[in-house]
Scaffold this motif. Structure first.
Motif, PDB file in Angstrom:
ATOM      1  N   VAL A   1     -18.470 -10.116   3.969  1.00 45.57           N
ATOM      2  CA  VAL A   1     -18.998  -9.311   5.070  1.00 45.57           C
ATOM      3  C   VAL A   1     -17.839  -8.527   5.688  1.00 45.57           C
ATOM      4  CG1 VAL A   1     -20.997 -10.770   5.605  1.00 45.57           C
ATOM      5  CG2 VAL A   1     -18.795 -11.315   6.633  1.00 45.57           C
ATOM      6  N   ASP A   2     -18.069  -7.237   5.916  1.00 43.59           N
ATOM      7  CA  ASP A   2     -17.091  -6.333   6.518  1.00 43.59           C
ATOM      8  C   ASP A   2     -15.850  -6.150   5.655  1.00 43.59           C
ATOM      9  OD1 ASP A   2     -16.148  -4.574   8.522  1.00 43.59           O
ATOM     10  OD2 ASP A   2     -14.940  -6.173   9.411  1.00 43.59           O
TER      11      ASP A   2
ATOM     12  N   ALA B   1     -20.195 -10.464  11.828  1.00 46.05           N
ATOM     13  CA  ALA B   1     -20.942 -10.349  10.572  1.00 46.05           C
ATOM     14  C   ALA B   1     -21.036 -11.689   9.871  1.00 46.05           C
ATOM     15  CB  ALA B   1     -20.271  -9.313   9.658  1.00 46.05           C
TER      16      ALA B   1
ATOM     17  N   VAL C   1     -21.267  -5.685  10.417  1.00 45.33           N
ATOM     18  CA  VAL C   1     -22.300  -6.593  10.912  1.00 45.33           C
ATOM     19  C   VAL C   1     -23.679  -5.972  10.775  1.00 45.33           C
ATOM     20  CG1 VAL C   1     -22.127  -5.818  13.333  1.00 45.33           C
ATOM     21  CG2 VAL C   1     -22.888  -8.149  12.821  1.00 45.33           C
TER      22      VAL C   1
END
Length: 570
Positions: free
Chosen positions: A136-137, A87, A192
């Motif tokens: 991200v994530d 990601a 992602v």
């Protein structure tokens, strides 16, 4: 102690209408997974869900668009697993494709910063002088870290897929399909995938405002990374995720993946031309994950961002070496965990859940140990290790079984005993948590009490699902290849496996651990391999097997082999 297994055959249901090129065997398998037409079984990018249902998407796009226009400094903050690393690479590559000139990335070190965007990581990021952080994530549980970033005057965009707690962090925008009230139809995207969707919306936003050249950048170039992160995170492969993964696999098979993934395919000795989701799950993802487990995931992200093939190969070789070390650590820890289980089960019984701890265990590997024991014993397992050497805080990794929502169970414990858990988060099948070492005994008792109320004997009975028997004329190379290529297979869209009774004509041990057998069925001779199947006892003359049918590339030609998943006397 080995779990007992109940064999269940999947119901086929309505077959549906199919093009002539889809063989009857594959039609039956698709129908058993609820796919009754080709666009459900083999979805294409044209079938992707539009991003519009995602909450806060307009705010997220406005943040990114404004940052690009102002030439602001965007820092993408990743996570230390494969989903977080891919990601991060998708975010960095995608933003640069869409015109961002000042894009950096950062990732927490498991031993130094703890999980996600934490206050210590924010302090370290100050040297970069960011204007906008993009998580991200992770991020949905990073209240303190986001508050620290906001106190410094930075804007924060959270992209995540983990389940939120009762309150949301104070970010400027949060894109997460699992937020309460979010209308996006698929709740199964990995981190992602969420970042990829934000980029899709950003590209549309920039095109509508005339701020992109035509033709606009092709974000499909990022789908190799999306496929790897989605498979590695074990999210359900619903129709939308299969469209993303299929497109990414096509790029990798055509040699169009990024340099880092091509190097990882090479070092793991996989054939890119016939690469499968299983190859990613068992060979590519573990090498990326190893960096975050034992070292620093910045090395894995550097591999994914490498533009030079020689540099990518050097990093991939290092990741391969770290992965070999990880396997050795995992093997030792698993053996120690099994010994602990044997001591617990001296009377032949086990509690419905297991909480295991060893002061010498590595916090980056406890999730693998929990997963291995969960599979073997078919019950929820939490494995703990010191957060760092000699630390008073423990980090735990939990793995669960169908029907027992592990994150909700932790939330129940936290609601009843708020003093026990420092933090937790995750999904139905996997979660992470932190607690003080002196709270472990009380947590174990509270967790066992919660599980005793929720786990029934039926849930603790392991089931193995089969697609039934194969006809004799289906044990062919052509059918094996159509099964291999008919995916992607994975969580929620399981790889086909079959059952049957066979005569054992001969057998031998290979590699000290694996059992190779020569079988007979209906006058046909077949080769089979059971990885890790040697227990010191010869197989009986007749066996019932659950197996996958695969091309035998070692022998080549028309050869096939049965890869044994389960064996019992017939």
């Amino acid at each position: 102690m080995i779990r007992t297994v109940a064999l269940r055959r999947r119901e086929c249901g309505e077959i549906g209408e199919w093009p002539a090129h889809v063989p009857p065997l594959l039609r039956r398998i698709y129908a058993a997974r609820g796919a009754t037409r080709i666009e459900l079984a083999q979805p294409r990018l044209a079938h992707l869900l539009p991003p519009d249902g995602l909450l806060d998407l307009d705010a997220a796009v406005a943040l990114l668009g404004d940052a690009i226009e102002r030439d602001a400094h965007i820092v993408v903050v990743g996570d230390f697993d494969c989903d977080g690393a891919t990601a991060c690479a998708v975010g960095v590559r995608g933003l640069r494709m869409l015109g961002a000139r000042r894009v950096s990335h950062a990732v927490p070190n498991r031993m130094v910063h703890g999980y996600g965007l934490s206050p210590p990581l924010v302090d370290e990021l100050a040297a970069l002088e960011p204007d906008l952080l993009v998580t991200v994530d992770h991020g949905i549980a990073c209240h303190a870290g986001i508050a620290a970033a906001k106190a410094r005057g930075w804007r924060v965009l959270v992209t995540d897929h983990h389940l939120p707690g009762p309150t949301l962090p104070p970010a400027d925008a949060i894109v997460n399909p699992n937020r309460p009230g979010d209308a996006f139809p698929s709740k199964a995207m990995a981190g992602v995938g969420v970042m990829f969707y934000v980029l899709l919306a950003l590209r549309r936003h920039l095109r509508e405002r005339g701020r992109l050249p035509e033709p606009a950048p092709d974000l499909a170039a990022l789908l190799d990374l999306v496929a790897v992160g989605t498979i590695a995170d074990l999210v359900p492969l619903d129709t939308n995720n299969r469209a993303l993964v299929s497109a990414g696999l096509r790029r990798l098979r055509a040699g169009q993946g990024c340099a880092g993934l091509r190097a990882l395919i090479e070092v793991s000795r996989r054939d890119a031309v016939v690469l499968t989701a299983a190859d990613i799950g068992y060979a590519i993802a573990p090498r990326l994950n190893a960096a975050g487990r034992l070292e620093d995931m910045s090395l894995g992200i550097a591999c994914l961002l490498a533009e030079d093939m020689a540099q990518a190969r050097d990093i991939a070789q290092t990741l391969d070496e770290i992965n070999a070390e990880r396997r050795a650590v995992q093997q030792q820890m698993t053996e120690e965990a099994e010994a602990a289980v044997a001591r617990i089960a001296l009377d032949g019984t086990l509690p419905p859940v297991l909480c295991l701890y060893d002061p010498e265990w590595h916090p980056g590997v406890v999730g693998l140990v929990a997963s291995k024991l969960k599979e073997r014993l078919h019950r929820p397992v939490i494995a703990f290790a010191p957060a760092e050497p000699a630390a008073s805080s423990l980090r735990g990794s939990a793995r669960s079984i169908p029907g027992f929502h592990i994150r909700d169970a932790l939330a129940t414990v936290a609601a009843a005993r708020a003093e026990l858990l420092e933090r937790f988060g995750g999904h139905a099948m996997a979660a992470g948590l932190s607690l003080r070492s002196d709270a472990l005994a009380a947590f174990r008792a509270a967790f066992e009490e919660c599980a005793a109320r929720l786990l029934t004997p039926e849930l603790l009975q392991a089931e193995l699902h089969s697609d039934g028997e194969l006809a004799l004329d289906e044990f062919t190379r052509g059918h094996a290849e159509c099964l291999r290529d008919g995916g992607p297979w994975g969580m929620g869209f399981p790889e086909p496996q079959f059952d049957g009774v066979f005569e054992v004509l001969g057998w031998r041990v290979v590699g000290g651990r694996h059992l190779r057998m020569e079988l007979a069925c209906g006058g046909r001779r077949l080769d089979a391999i059971e990885f890790g199947g040697w227990s010191g006892t010869a197989p009986p003359a007749r066996v019932r097997l659950v197996f996958r049918l695969e091309p035998d590339d070692w022998r080549g030609g028309d050869a096939v082999q049965l890869v044994v998943v389960h064996r019992e006397p017939a």
